[in-house]
Each structure stands twice: as structure tokens, then as C-alpha cells.
Design a protein around this motif. Structure first.
Motif: not given
Ligand SMILES: Cc1ncc(COP(=O)(O)O)c(C=O)c1O
Length: 388
Positions: A70-82
Motif C-alpha cells: 500500500x505505501x508504494x502504491x500511494x507513492x506511485x499514485x502521488x508521483x503520477x499525479x504530480x
């Protein structure tokens, strides 16, 4: 003993075969400059290695959730969104061992006999291979030097039929380093919506861009629900051997793709995923330094190739490949690539390793030291002079 018929439809990546031949020549004492493999020559940044090692010592040695931590998926979603301006939720991310499995899973999940899938040619060879393997018909969309290896959108529109189900985009692209601009992406998105197509957007080279902006088709109107965005850590963070990538999926595809994860690899290595969190959330200065080094090498290669009579090379806007036109040598791509390796000690890939439209070209990866690139340029010049 007989293999399943489907195995006859599976292609491969020539880069690994050429590497084996080049290594065999080295074992005989030959000096070879390696321009065949598409991976950064840099080591993974130390903070990422430390995070991976710490994770192993800290007990991240077990199975984990098949879709990813979950923590990596959050980091990936945040990276893609920014970085892209998308609006992904962590639940739409599936972490995979490298970006490649996303291709495999998407084609298996979406394609079957009777479907057509349009893919860039010359392009990453696994696209055509996997379309075929899934039983669908691969429809090449030519990338031409005259367009700086970008797509001709009118031509693309003419390839779409009622059977077309999937369109594959790769910008910046392998092997040509061609880049799609905003206007092209907008037009492709309109086509995808009008013809109800899925789009696999392979954006693995998005951070290795020397000019202009990276535009993701996932941000275009009506595209979030039909785009699979493929990205990963191999190129940006020099992590090819770690095997860490991901897809960002429309919600409707999350469960089917996760099922393919469960049926194949179970999950991606836990410790590797911890390293991925550090890659995305830690300092990015080493990424910037690698891109600056690639840009200097790109200029060195393009200038050096254009100075060779009989060779011409467009200036790529991204990735770390040049795709020079060698048709002036009078040799086919394959003949010239073979000669270059066996007689002159430079390992490269024939343009045709990426599809029929690669005839007349070579792919040279400049993820190598400037000293080696200069050595290679001298040898290429000798090889061209020897055959002209
Ligand atoms: C266009 C493209 N997509 C995807 C990949 C897959 O990279 P990986 O599986 O290492 O993430 C590559 C690797 O060469 C590539 O060139």
C-alpha cells in the motif's frame, strides 16, 4: 515432444542475443563497445540500495499483497499525479516485477482472436510478440524519420477498423527515441474515444526527456477509463536488475490484472518495493545528473554520426537511443550490425530487430561512457568507409 502451438507466435528481444554474441567475442579476447542493451550504465543511487538492504535486514522477506505494498502504491499514485496531472487513487496501481509484465498482462486480459491491436513499428519488440501470442492481429503503425519518428496521426486513423481494440503508444520511444507532442496526443485521444479503444501508454522513458513536456494521454478527456499507463524504475532510477515496475489501470481492469498477478508471480519482491518507495520519495538529484549526462552523450553521438559520410541521424528529444540511418552503406541493417560487431567490435542492434519499418537503421544505446562512445564512433566510421 511437441510445444503448444501458441509458442510459435512468441517473439523475443534481440538485444539479449546480441549481448551473448558480444560476450562470446570478449571471451576470445576481443575488445567490444556495448551499445546494444537498453539500460543505464549508472549504478542505482546509494540511498535506494540502502533502503533495499535495510528492508532485507528488517524482515521484508515474505510474500505480500499481490497488487503491491500500500505505501508504494500511494507513492506511485502521488508521483503520477504530480508529474502527469492525473488523478489516480492508490487502488488503481498494480506493482509488477519490471514494467514488462504489464504488457503481458494487458494483452492477455484484453486481446483474443479477431481483435486487432495497433503498435509502433519500429517499436519495442514485445508489443508485436505479445499481441500475436494473445491470438490477436498486430497492426504496425509506422514511425518515420521524416516525422522525427513521431506518429503520423492521419495514417494512424486510417489503420483503425471495427476490430481494433487496443492502441499502444510509447513516448519517448524505444528504439527511435521519438516523442509525441501535446497536439498529437490530443488527436490520438479523440480517435481512441471515437472508436472506443483501449490505450496502453508505455511511459517508461518519461523522465528521460531533453526538451518539451511529457504529456500523458491518461490526462485527456475520456481517457482515464480506457488508458493503462505503464511505467517503472528500470530507466529513471537505473534499477533494471531489481525488476520493479507498475501499471496504473482503469478501475474495471484492476481485478482482472490482479488475477493474472496471482496466477503468475504472486507478488513483486517486498524488499525491492521498499527500495521503490525511497526512489520516489527520496532526493531526485541523481536522476537529474543521469539525464544531464545522457543529454551530453546524445549530442556527442548525433554530431559524431552526422559527421560520417553515408550516415545521418536525427536529434532525439528523449530516451537514450539514437537511430541513425545507415542505408547509405548499401548494406541491410542486419548485415551492417553483424559486420560492425564481428569486424569492428561495436555491438548494436539492427533497426529490423524492432520491426520491418526499422530497415535501413541501427539502434545504438548511448548509455555508456563518453570515452567508449568516442571509440564506437571511430569504429563505425571505419566500418562505413570499409563498405562504401
Ligand atoms: C519501451 C520499453 N518499455 C518497457 C520496458 C521494460 O522495462 P522493465 O521491464 O525493465 O521495467 C523497456 C525496456 O527496455 C522498454 O524499452
Amino acid at each position: 515432444m511437441r510445444l503448444a502451438t501458441r509458442m510459435g507466435r512468441l517473439g523475443t528481444e534481440t538485444a539479449f542475443e546480441v549481448l551473448v554474441r558480444a560476450k562470446a567475442l570478449e571471451a576470445q579476447g576481443r575488445d567490444i563497445v556495448h551499445l546494444e542493451i537498453g539500460e543505464p550504465d549508472f549504478d542505482t543511487p546509494a540511498n535506494i540500495v540502502a533502503a533495499g538492504a535495510e528492508a532485507l535486514h528488517g524482515g521484508w522477506t515474505h510474500y505480500g499483497p499481490s497488487a503491491g505494498q500500500p505505501e508504494l502504491k500511494e507513492a506511485i499514485a502521488a508521483y503520477l499525479n504530480r508529474s502527469r496531472g492525473t488523478a489516480y487513487d492508490a487502488g488503481q496501481i498494480i506493482v509488477t516485477p519490471g514494467g514488462k509484465p504489464v504488457m503481458f498482462f494487458v494483452m492477455l486480459a484484453l486481446l483474443e482472436a479477431g481483435d486487432e491491436a495497433i503498435y509502433p513499428n519500429p517499436g519495442f519488440p514485445i508489443y508485436e510478440s505479445m499481441i500475436d501470442f494473445a491470438g490477436a492481429t498486430p497492426v504496425p503503425s509506422p514511425l518515420r524519420e521524416a516525422n522525427h519518428f513521431s506518429l503520423d496521426i492521419d495514417e494512424l486513423a486510417g489503420l483503425i477498423t471495427p476490430r481494433t481494440k487496443l492502441l499502444i503508444l510509447n513516448s519517448p520511444g524505444n528504439p527511435t527515441s521519438g516523442v509525441l507532442d501535446r497536439e498529437q496526443i490530443e488527436r490520438i485521444a479523440e480517435l481512441a474515444v471515437a472508436h472506443d479503444l483501449w490505450v496502453l501508454a508505455d511511459e517508461i522513458y518519461s523522465e528521460i526527456l531533453y526538451e518539451g513536456e511529457h504529456v500523458s494521454i491518461a490526462t485527456m478527456p475520456g481517457m482515464a477509463e480506457r488508458t493503462i499507463l505503464l511505467d517503472g524504475f528500470s530507466k529513471t532510477y537505473a534499477m533494471t536488475g531489481w525488476r520493479l515496475g507498475y501499471g496504473a489501470f482503469p478501475t474495471a481492469l484492476v481485478d482482472p490484472i490482479n488475477k493474472l498477478m496471482v496466477n503468475s508471480v504472486s507478488c513483486t519482491s517486498m524488499a525491492v518495493q521498499r527500495a521503490g518507495i525511497e526512489a520516489l520519495n527520496g532526493p531526485q538529484d541523481e536522476v537529474r545528473a543521469m539525464v544531464a549526462a545522457f543529454r551530453a552523450r546524445r549530442d556527442l553521438m548525433v554530431d559524431g554520426l552526422n559527421a560520417i559520410e553515408g550516415v545521418s541521424c536525427v536529434l532525439p528529444k528523449g530516451a537514450f537511443y539514437v537511430f541513425p540511418n545507415i542505408s547509405g552503406t548499401g548494406k541491410t541493417s542486419r548485415e551492417f550490425a553483424d559486420l560492425l560487431l564481428s569486424e569492428h567490435g561495436v555491438a548494436s542492434l539492427a533497426g529490423t530487430a524492432f520491426g520491418a519499418h526499422g530497415e535501413g537503421y541501427l539502434r545504438l544505446s548511448y548509455a555508456n561512457s563518453e570515452a567508449n562512445l568516442r571509440k564506437a564512433l571511430g569504429r563505425i566510421k571505419d566500418a562505413v568507409a570499409a563498405v562504401r
